[in-house]
Write a protein that holds these residues in place. Structure first.
Motif, short mmCIF file in Angstrom:
data_model
loop_
_atom_site.label_atom_id
_atom_site.label_comp_id
_atom_site.label_asym_id
_atom_site.label_seq_id
_atom_site.Cartn_x
_atom_site.Cartn_y
_atom_site.Cartn_z
N SER A 69 0.82 -1.20 0.00
CA SER A 69 0.00 0.00 0.00
C SER A 69 0.86 1.26 0.00
CB SER A 69 -0.94 -0.01 1.21
OG SER A 69 -1.66 1.19 1.32
N VAL A 70 1.93 1.26 0.82
CA VAL A 70 2.80 2.44 0.90
C VAL A 70 3.54 2.66 -0.41
CG1 VAL A 70 4.82 3.40 2.08
CG2 VAL A 70 3.04 2.25 3.39
N ARG A 71 3.94 1.60 -1.07
CA ARG A 71 4.72 1.73 -2.30
C ARG A 71 3.92 2.40 -3.42
NH1 ARG A 71 6.54 -2.18 -6.80
NH2 ARG A 71 8.46 -1.17 -7.51
N GLN A 72 2.61 2.33 -3.39
CA GLN A 72 1.79 2.94 -4.42
C GLN A 72 1.52 4.42 -4.17
OE1 GLN A 72 1.13 1.18 -7.11
NE2 GLN A 72 2.10 -0.61 -6.16
N ARG A 73 1.98 4.96 -3.07
CA ARG A 73 1.72 6.36 -2.77
C ARG A 73 2.60 7.28 -3.62
NH1 ARG A 73 1.13 6.07 3.87
NH2 ARG A 73 -0.53 4.49 3.86
N THR A 74 2.14 8.50 -3.75
CA THR A 74 2.77 9.43 -4.69
C THR A 74 4.19 9.77 -4.29
OG1 THR A 74 0.59 10.38 -5.14
CG2 THR A 74 2.51 11.67 -5.81
N PHE A 75 4.45 10.01 -3.02
CA PHE A 75 5.79 10.44 -2.61
C PHE A 75 6.82 9.35 -2.84
CE2 PHE A 75 4.19 8.36 1.16
CZ PHE A 75 5.30 7.75 1.73
N VAL A 76 6.42 8.06 -2.72
CA VAL A 76 7.35 6.98 -3.00
C VAL A 76 7.63 6.89 -4.49
CG1 VAL A 76 7.72 4.49 -2.83
CG2 VAL A 76 6.62 5.70 -0.95
N ARG A 77 6.62 7.06 -5.29
CA ARG A 77 6.80 7.05 -6.75
C ARG A 77 7.72 8.18 -7.19
NH1 ARG A 77 5.56 2.24 -9.00
NH2 ARG A 77 3.46 1.53 -8.44
N ARG A 78 7.58 9.33 -6.59
CA ARG A 78 8.44 10.45 -6.97
C ARG A 78 9.89 10.20 -6.58
NH1 ARG A 78 4.61 15.62 -5.17
NH2 ARG A 78 3.07 15.40 -6.87
N VAL A 79 10.11 9.64 -5.40
CA VAL A 79 11.48 9.35 -4.98
C VAL A 79 12.11 8.32 -5.90
CG1 VAL A 79 12.86 8.37 -3.12
CG2 VAL A 79 11.04 9.98 -2.59
N THR A 91 14.57 2.26 3.54
CA THR A 91 15.01 2.70 4.86
C THR A 91 14.48 4.09 5.23
OG1 THR A 91 17.07 3.52 3.87
CG2 THR A 91 17.08 1.30 4.82
N ARG A 92 14.28 4.96 4.25
CA ARG A 92 13.90 6.34 4.55
C ARG A 92 12.40 6.62 4.40
NH1 ARG A 92 18.62 10.24 1.95
NH2 ARG A 92 20.41 9.30 3.06
N HIS A 93 11.72 5.81 3.61
CA HIS A 93 10.33 6.16 3.30
C HIS A 93 9.34 5.02 3.61
CE1 HIS A 93 11.75 9.80 1.31
NE2 HIS A 93 12.66 9.05 0.70
N VAL A 94 9.69 3.78 3.27
CA VAL A 94 8.74 2.69 3.41
C VAL A 94 8.73 2.15 4.83
CG1 VAL A 94 8.11 0.38 2.62
CG2 VAL A 94 8.93 2.08 0.97
N VAL A 95 9.89 1.78 5.34
CA VAL A 95 9.95 1.16 6.66
C VAL A 95 9.44 2.09 7.77
CG1 VAL A 95 11.52 0.19 8.40
CG2 VAL A 95 11.80 -0.42 5.99
N PRO A 96 9.77 3.39 7.78
CA PRO A 96 9.19 4.25 8.82
C PRO A 96 7.67 4.29 8.82
CG PRO A 96 11.08 5.34 7.80
CD PRO A 96 10.80 4.11 6.98
N HIS A 97 7.04 4.09 7.66
CA HIS A 97 5.58 4.13 7.61
C HIS A 97 4.95 2.82 8.11
CE1 HIS A 97 6.05 7.79 5.23
NE2 HIS A 97 4.76 7.98 5.38
N VAL A 98 5.66 1.72 8.02
CA VAL A 98 5.10 0.45 8.50
C VAL A 98 5.58 0.11 9.91
CG1 VAL A 98 4.97 -0.43 6.15
CG2 VAL A 98 6.98 -0.95 7.51
N MET A 99 6.51 0.89 10.45
CA MET A 99 7.04 0.60 11.79
C MET A 99 5.96 0.65 12.87
SD MET A 99 9.62 -0.48 13.35
CE MET A 99 10.83 -0.28 12.04
N PRO A 100 5.04 1.63 12.87
CA PRO A 100 3.99 1.60 13.91
C PRO A 100 3.18 0.31 13.90
CG PRO A 100 4.04 3.73 12.85
CD PRO A 100 4.95 2.86 12.05
#
Length: 205
Positions: A69-79, A91-100
């Protein structure tokens, strides 16, 4: 790590890792602990190893779905379009969002692990040199505490197990609500759902 890799890379990597995860999901934990105790001896380390080998699979599947789900978000696509490496994106974008979600689910799995160890000790397959709530209940039943009406021998360890498992479950749910603010919104949080009073709507009408 398996859930993150499967959800981010997809394709054959996802298929291979999820097939491995499925094999561990279908392994029954309690019978495996019984077999480990019979083959390798009654040792607490064997129970810990079995819990570690079996209980990660459900968490991996949950994390995989969240990463997809996170990988399909716009900010990940732009990076990714800017040329960032997969390791940097993870390490900077995906894992911090799934850590909670990972932290909350880990706390919930602690309750399952405690119950599994108590169950194995109650069956008499735990480490005899280690004090355990399950072993205390099993010893009390073997000595006829229930028939003798000695509730003070059976009830305290049973209540202790119940309170610890319940505390871990409530803590996991609370951490999930705190670390993921979206769960506090209306229909996403069943525990926070409240029916609006009827008289307020009648007054406005």
């Amino acid at each position: 790590m398996i859930g993150v890799a499967a959800g981010y890379f997809g394709g054959r990597t996802d298929g291979l890792l999820m097939r491995i995860t499925d094999y561990f999901l279908v392994i029954p934990d309690i019978p495996l602990m019984i077999v480990a105790a019979a083959v390798f001896g009654q040792n607490l380390a064997n129970i810990v190893i079995v819990i570690g080998l079996v209980y990660w699979a459900s968490t991996a599947r949950l994390i995989r779905a969240q990463v997809m789900s996170v990988r399909q978000r716009t900010f990940v696509r732009r990076v990714e379009a800017m040329g960032a490496s997969p390791l940097s994106v993870l390490t900077r974008h995906v894992v911090p969002h799934v850590m909670p979600l990972l932290v909350a689910n880990t706390v919930l799995m602690v309750a399952n692990a405690i119950f599994a160890e108590t169950y194995i000790s109650f069956l008499g397959l735990g480490d005899p040199s280690v004090v355990s709530w399950g072993r205390m209940i099993q010893d009390a039943l073997d000595q006829g505490a229930v028939l003798a009406g000695a509730w003070w021998v059976v009830l305290p360890p049973g209540l202790a197990v119940t309170m610890v498992v319940l505390a871990a479950t409530v803590a996991g749910q609370g951490m999930e609500d705190t670390l993921n603010p979206r769960l506090k919104v209306g229909h996403l949080a069943v525990r926070r759902f409240r029916v609006r009073p009827l008289h307020g709507r009648l007054d406005r009408a």
